[in-house]
Design a protein around this motif. Structure first.
Motif, PDB file in Angstrom:
ATOM      1  N   GLY A   1     -14.437  -2.122  10.317  1.00 55.86           N
ATOM      2  CA  GLY A   1     -15.588  -2.200  10.767  1.00 55.86           C
ATOM      3  C   GLY A   1     -16.338  -3.733  10.331  1.00 55.86           C
ATOM      4  N   GLY A   2     -15.819  -4.442   9.362  1.00 53.00           N
ATOM      5  CA  GLY A   2     -16.371  -5.700   8.940  1.00 53.00           C
ATOM      6  C   GLY A   2     -16.124  -6.633  10.055  1.00 53.00           C
ATOM      7  N   THR A   3     -16.831  -7.844   9.969  1.00 54.07           N
ATOM      8  CA  THR A   3     -16.646  -8.692  10.831  1.00 54.07           C
ATOM      9  C   THR A   3     -15.678 -10.013  10.263  1.00 54.07           C
ATOM     10  N   GLU A   4     -15.396 -10.059   8.960  1.00 54.61           N
ATOM     11  CA  GLU A   4     -14.759 -11.218   8.381  1.00 54.61           C
ATOM     12  C   GLU A   4     -14.098 -10.904   7.308  1.00 54.61           C
ATOM     13  N   PRO A   5     -12.885 -11.360   6.862  1.00 54.77           N
ATOM     14  CA  PRO A   5     -12.222 -11.168   5.470  1.00 54.77           C
ATOM     15  C   PRO A   5     -12.859 -12.130   4.619  1.00 54.77           C
ATOM     16  N   TYR A   6     -12.455 -11.639   3.280  1.00 56.79           N
ATOM     17  CA  TYR A   6     -13.085 -12.318   2.101  1.00 56.79           C
ATOM     18  C   TYR A   6     -12.025 -12.483   1.152  1.00 56.79           C
ATOM     19  N   ALA A   7     -12.218 -13.637   0.207  1.00 62.47           N
ATOM     20  CA  ALA A   7     -11.122 -13.505  -0.944  1.00 62.47           C
ATOM     21  C   ALA A   7     -11.830 -12.733  -2.153  1.00 62.47           C
ATOM     22  N   ILE A   8     -11.033 -11.875  -2.287  1.00 63.40           N
ATOM     23  CA  ILE A   8     -11.354 -10.768  -3.528  1.00 63.40           C
ATOM     24  C   ILE A   8     -10.879 -11.021  -4.954  1.00 63.40           C
ATOM     25  N   HIS A   9     -11.707 -10.915  -5.726  1.00 65.64           N
ATOM     26  CA  HIS A   9     -10.846 -10.824  -6.978  1.00 65.64           C
ATOM     27  C   HIS A   9     -11.619  -9.877  -8.057  1.00 65.64           C
ATOM     28  N   ILE A  10     -11.184  -9.895  -9.364  1.00 66.48           N
ATOM     29  CA  ILE A  10     -11.893  -9.147 -10.277  1.00 66.48           C
ATOM     30  C   ILE A  10     -12.647 -10.429 -11.283  1.00 66.48           C
ATOM     31  N   PRO A  11     -13.746 -10.207 -11.618  1.00 71.63           N
ATOM     32  CA  PRO A  11     -14.370 -11.307 -12.405  1.00 71.63           C
ATOM     33  C   PRO A  11     -13.851 -11.220 -13.704  1.00 71.63           C
ATOM     34  N   GLY A  12     -13.331 -12.420 -14.350  1.00 73.27           N
ATOM     35  CA  GLY A  12     -12.828 -12.409 -15.547  1.00 73.27           C
ATOM     36  C   GLY A  12     -11.445 -12.274 -15.552  1.00 73.27           C
ATOM     37  N   PHE A  13     -10.466 -12.120 -14.470  1.00 71.85           N
ATOM     38  CA  PHE A  13      -9.389 -11.883 -14.210  1.00 71.85           C
ATOM     39  C   PHE A  13      -8.704 -12.911 -13.419  1.00 71.85           C
ATOM     40  N   ASN A  14      -7.815 -13.574 -14.085  1.00 68.71           N
ATOM     41  CA  ASN A  14      -7.138 -14.659 -13.171  1.00 68.71           C
ATOM     42  C   ASN A  14      -5.768 -14.295 -12.478  1.00 68.71           C
ATOM     43  N   GLY A  15      -5.972 -13.862 -11.202  1.00 66.50           N
ATOM     44  CA  GLY A  15      -4.678 -13.375 -10.757  1.00 66.50           C
ATOM     45  C   GLY A  15      -5.100 -12.952  -9.327  1.00 66.50           C
ATOM     46  N   TYR A  16      -4.065 -12.343  -8.639  1.00 72.77           N
ATOM     47  CA  TYR A  16      -4.147 -11.735  -7.506  1.00 72.77           C
ATOM     48  C   TYR A  16      -4.151  -9.994  -7.519  1.00 72.77           C
ATOM     49  N   LEU A  17      -4.639  -9.544  -6.384  1.00 67.73           N
ATOM     50  CA  LEU A  17      -4.686  -8.290  -6.629  1.00 67.73           C
ATOM     51  C   LEU A  17      -3.725  -7.306  -5.631  1.00 67.73           C
ATOM     52  N   ARG A  18      -3.192  -7.882  -4.792  1.00 71.84           N
ATOM     53  CA  ARG A  18      -2.241  -7.205  -3.903  1.00 71.84           C
ATOM     54  C   ARG A  18      -1.214  -6.577  -4.456  1.00 71.84           C
ATOM     55  N   SER A  19      -0.520  -6.754  -5.494  1.00 78.74           N
ATOM     56  CA  SER A  19       0.605  -6.104  -6.093  1.00 78.74           C
ATOM     57  C   SER A  19       0.149  -4.756  -6.880  1.00 78.74           C
ATOM     58  N   ARG A  20      -1.347  -4.563  -7.027  1.00 84.18           N
ATOM     59  CA  ARG A  20      -1.666  -3.313  -7.572  1.00 84.18           C
ATOM     60  C   ARG A  20      -1.901  -2.270  -6.236  1.00 84.18           C
ATOM     61  N   PHE A  21      -1.868  -2.470  -5.047  1.00 86.65           N
ATOM     62  CA  PHE A  21      -1.900  -1.824  -3.913  1.00 86.65           C
ATOM     63  C   PHE A  21      -0.396  -1.527  -3.409  1.00 86.65           C
ATOM     64  N   ILE A  22       0.123  -0.412  -3.713  1.00 86.28           N
ATOM     65  CA  ILE A  22       1.653  -0.180  -3.667  1.00 86.28           C
ATOM     66  C   ILE A  22       1.751   1.040  -2.649  1.00 86.28           C
ATOM     67  N   ALA A  23       2.488   0.714  -1.560  1.00 87.28           N
ATOM     68  CA  ALA A  23       2.734   2.138  -0.420  1.00 87.28           C
ATOM     69  C   ALA A  23       4.122   2.569  -0.782  1.00 87.28           C
ATOM     70  N   ALA A  24       4.949   2.036  -1.634  1.00 90.53           N
ATOM     71  CA  ALA A  24       6.528   2.910  -1.812  1.00 90.53           C
ATOM     72  C   ALA A  24       6.174   3.816  -2.702  1.00 90.53           C
ATOM     73  N   GLU A  25       6.598   5.048  -2.023  1.00 83.57           N
ATOM     74  CA  GLU A  25       6.396   6.369  -2.999  1.00 83.57           C
ATOM     75  C   GLU A  25       7.388   6.240  -4.395  1.00 83.57           C
ATOM     76  N   SER A  26       8.494   5.547  -4.157  1.00 88.48           N
ATOM     77  CA  SER A  26       9.469   5.626  -5.210  1.00 88.48           C
ATOM     78  C   SER A  26       8.703   4.823  -6.374  1.00 88.48           C
ATOM     79  N   THR A  27       7.997   3.805  -6.131  1.00 85.08           N
ATOM     80  CA  THR A  27       7.419   3.111  -7.164  1.00 85.08           C
ATOM     81  C   THR A  27       6.169   3.791  -8.072  1.00 85.08           C
ATOM     82  N   TRP A  28       5.402   4.637  -7.396  1.00 81.93           N
ATOM     83  CA  TRP A  28       4.787   5.587  -7.790  1.00 81.93           C
ATOM     84  C   TRP A  28       5.250   6.694  -8.666  1.00 81.93           C
ATOM     85  N   ARG A  29       6.575   7.180  -8.327  1.00 78.03           N
ATOM     86  CA  ARG A  29       6.986   8.157  -9.098  1.00 78.03           C
ATOM     87  C   ARG A  29       7.118   7.819 -10.689  1.00 78.03           C
ATOM     88  N   SER A  30       6.528   8.748 -11.200  1.00 80.22           N
ATOM     89  CA  SER A  30       6.676   8.640 -12.886  1.00 80.22           C
ATOM     90  C   SER A  30       8.115   8.414 -13.499  1.00 80.22           C
TER      91      SER A  30
END
Length: 194
Positions: A144-173
């Motif tokens: 519902g937003g009108t535009e994308p943004y660059a998102i980060h965690i303050p104090g962390f130098n890196g990207y965040l996409r790798s923390r969002f995982i859709a593959a079930e096999s990766t989540w399995r303990s």
């Protein structure tokens, strides 16, 4: 005569305020919104991550543990990073106008859709795109937003996409035995062929 001057002055101030509010303040308010960050992360009990592949993992809280698709215990370290990311991420900067079309196209073709729930209440839907060219942020957009943004965690130098995982096999303990190491009195390993 003084009454007319007062009315004219009042009208000019009102018009100036409206011009400022609709042209400048609205833009600033949009940039300052904290919609990406999930407040009260401790209340979150369900997170759905879907890729364009399509792959979907639905993480649900079951007591102290999180389950992946109601089949497997989710990896605690991945859950820790995901919850930390959702609770701390902020807008780093706007997408430059020259890159806007490219970022929109990437969000359309390779986005992850992340839905965060508190009970049956949908708190937020976030589209996660690719990383910024400097790999210090990730392009995201709120449903519902009108535009994308660059998102980060303050104090962390890196990207965040790798923390969002859709593959079930990766989540399995990867845990084999659910035993506290302090409870083990003796451990014997036998090699029958040796």
């Amino acid at each position: 005569m003084k009454k007319q001057h007062f009315l004219i002055l009042f009208a000019l101030i009102a018009v100036g305020y409206l011009i400022y509010h609709f042209m400048f303040d609205k833009e600033q308010m949009r940039f300052d919104r904290q919609d990406f960050k999930v407040e009260h992360i401790d209340r979150v009990d369900k997170i759905s991550i879907t890729s364009k592949a399509p792959e979907t993992t639905i993480l649900t809280k079951n007591g102290e543990e999180w389950m992946a698709n109601d089949k497997y215990v989710a990896r605690p370290e991945l859950m820790k990073y995901l919850l930390k990311t959702l609770s701390k991420m902020e807008i780093k900067h706007r997408v430059p106008k020259a890159q806007m079309d490219k970022v929109f196209n990437e969000l359309t073709t390779s986005k992850l859709t992340v839905e965060v729930y508190d009970g049956n209440t949908l708190l937020n839907t976030i589209y996660v795109g690719n990383n910024t060219p400097d790999n210090l942020g990730t392009y995201m957009m709120i449903k519902g937003g009108t535009e994308p943004y660059a998102i980060h965690i303050p104090g962390f130098n890196g990207y965040l996409r790798s923390r969002f995982i859709a593959a079930e096999s990766t989540w399995r303990s990867t845990q084999i035995f659910k035993i506290d190491g302090l409870d083990i009195e003796e451990l014997v390993m036998e090699y029958p062929n040796q």
